[in-house]
Design an enzyme around this catalytic site. Sequence first.
Site, PDB file in Angstrom:
ATOM      1  CG  ASN A   5       1.194  37.968  12.243  1.00 40.47           C
ATOM      2  OD1 ASN A   5       0.240  38.535  12.753  1.00 40.47           O
ATOM      3  ND2 ASN A   5       1.567  36.746  12.606  1.00 40.47           N
ATOM      4  CG  ASP A  35       3.036  14.214  17.538  1.00 36.31           C
ATOM      5  OD1 ASP A  35       3.111  15.430  17.300  1.00 36.31           O
ATOM      6  OD2 ASP A  35       3.851  13.374  17.112  1.00 36.31           O
ATOM      7  CB  SER A  77      -0.197  33.583  16.645  1.00 39.13           C
ATOM      8  OG  SER A  77       0.255  33.092  15.419  1.00 39.13           O
ATOM      9  CG  ASP A  86       0.173  26.389  17.697  1.00 40.88           C
ATOM     10  OD1 ASP A  86       1.399  26.327  17.848  1.00 40.88           O
ATOM     11  OD2 ASP A  86      -0.419  27.426  17.332  1.00 40.88           O
ATOM     12  CG  HIS A 121       2.957  29.595  18.146  1.00 41.84           C
ATOM     13  ND1 HIS A 121       1.736  29.265  17.583  1.00 41.84           N
ATOM     14  CD2 HIS A 121       3.181  30.885  17.818  1.00 41.84           C
ATOM     15  CE1 HIS A 121       1.265  30.307  16.923  1.00 41.84           C
ATOM     16  NE2 HIS A 121       2.119  31.316  17.045  1.00 41.84           N
ATOM     17  CG  ASP A 154      -2.108  29.676  35.243  1.00 42.13           C
ATOM     18  OD1 ASP A 154      -2.963  29.298  36.064  1.00 42.13           O
ATOM     19  OD2 ASP A 154      -2.030  30.848  34.835  1.00 42.13           O
ATOM     20  CB  VAL A 188      -6.455  27.336  35.855  1.00 39.45           C
ATOM     21  CG1 VAL A 188      -7.334  27.204  37.093  1.00 39.45           C
ATOM     22  CG2 VAL A 188      -6.314  25.986  35.155  1.00 39.45           C
TER      23      VAL A 188
END
Length: 494
Positions: A361, A252, A423, A232, A266, A241, A277
Site C-alpha cells: 500500500n 504461535d 491486505s 498473520d 488484522h 462467525d 461461515v
Amino acid sequence: MKKYILTIVVALGLTASISAQDSYYYCSGDKVLLTEHSTKVVAMAPKGNSFSLPLSKGLILTDTISDSNSLITVYELSSTVTPSRVKALVPTSTSVNLQSCYNTEDGTELIPDGYINVKLKTASDSSKLQAVASQYNCEIVEQNEFMPLWYSLRVPNTSSINPVEVANAIYETGNFESSFPSFSMDALEISYDPDVYKQWGLYNSQYEGYDINISKAWNYATGRGIKIAIVDEGIELTHKDLAANVSPLSYDAVTNSSPSKVYGDHATHCAGIAAAVRNNGLQIAGVAPDAKLMSVSINFDSSNFMKETSNALMWAWKNGADVISCSWTCPRNDLIMEAIDSAVTKGREGKGCVLVKSAGNTSGSITFPGNYKPSVLAVANMTVDGSLRYSSCYGSNMFITAPGTNILSTIRYNAIDYKSGTSMAAPHVAGVAALILERNPKLSATKVRQIMGKTAQKIGSYPYDTTKTYGTWNERYGYGLVDAYNAVINTPRY
C-alpha cells in the site's frame, strides 16, 4: 444481472418419445408449472462456437452465460418478431439448441442451461441411466461426489432437443427417483447472513460486474475440505462467525507453541474475508465459507519477525495448509525466501501450496515477498467502482486484482468492521483458490494460478498490452479482477 446455475432438486423417469406438453418440471413427484416467455429466446451452443443471432432482425442480446461446455445467450424479441421466426434464423448445419425462456408462477425467470439432474433409485440402476442417456443422445457429465445416486446429464447442441421435456420424460418412465432440468436464474439471495449485502466484493449492487462473481461459483464449490492458513496476527478462534470453520490446528510462531495467540484485529479480518461461515444468520459470509481456517500467528512488532515468520510459513505447509494467505511485508531475506520455496514446492505432498500475498500500500513497487517470484501471487486493491486504489502497489510480479477498499469483515470480540488495503484483497484470492482446489484437489499450485489468471476479468483504465504466461496483463491489475465463477467452471474435474 447476477445469475447462477440453480439445481432445483426434483424427480425422474422416461418415455419412448416426447410429445407436445404443457410446460412444467417435476419436484417431489408434483408438477411445477412454467409459462414460456413470449418475448425471449435462449440459444445454447458449444463453447467456442462463434454463432450468434443477427441483432438487426429485431433481437436484443440481454445476457450471456457460459461454463466449460456451453455458451448460452439470451435474446429479447421486439414486437415484430416471434419465437417461431427466430428459429428460421438458425441454419440447420449449426450446432445451436434454440429454447424457450420460462417464468414460474411467482414471476421468476428461468433459463434452461442444457443440463438435467437425475437420481437413481438404487446404485444398480446405472445401466438404466446409460440407456436413457443414449436414447436422447445425452452425455452423462458426472456423478455427484457427495450424493452418488445423483448424476448430471447434458443434452446435445441440436435444435430438436428440449432439456425440460427430456427431464420430464425421464421421470415419467418411473425408473428413476428424480429428474429435473437445471436452470440459470436471478439469485440475489446469495446468503442468509444479515450483513452480506454490505460486502460489495461479493455482490456489488452499486457498480454491476465489479465484484468477484461469487454467487454462481457457490453452486459448484464452497471450499469444503480445503485448509487456508492465515499467517498473520492470529485469528480470534472463538469468533462467532468463524469458530465453526476454525481448524483445531493452530500455531504461535513467537512462542513456538500451540494454540495461536492474537496480537491484533488484522488476522481475524483477513480470516472472515476468506472463510467466514455462510448461512448461519450471523454477520457476513466468506469467499470459501466451508473451508477450514488455520490460525498461524506472528507479531508485527516482534524484534525477531523474519525468523518467526519463516517458521510460521514452514509450520503451515508442514501441517497441511492448502492455501497460505499473507498480508504483511518485511525486508528481503533468505529465511523467508527459503520458507516460501519450501511451501510452494513441497506443500500438499509436492503439489505445492497456493501462496497469496498482498501487493502493498505504498503506491510504489510491490513489497516483499510479493515481488519475490511468480509462485507468490501478488494481489492489487480494487475499489467499489472498479478502479485501482491510489495506494496499491504495482510491478512485474503483479498477478491479479481483488476488492480491497472498505471491506466489511470480522474483527476481535465477535464484532465486524470495515478495513482497507491490499491486505483485504489477498484473502479474497485465497478464498477463490480454495474453491478451485475443492473442485479438483489434485491440481498443482501452478495449475491453480493458471486457472485464476486465464479466467480473470479485464477491468480498469490501464491497457492490457503485455502478453504473459496466462494471457494479456499489465503491471497495475495483473491479469485482471479475480472471477470466482469463471475460475471454478473452468477447473478440470479429476
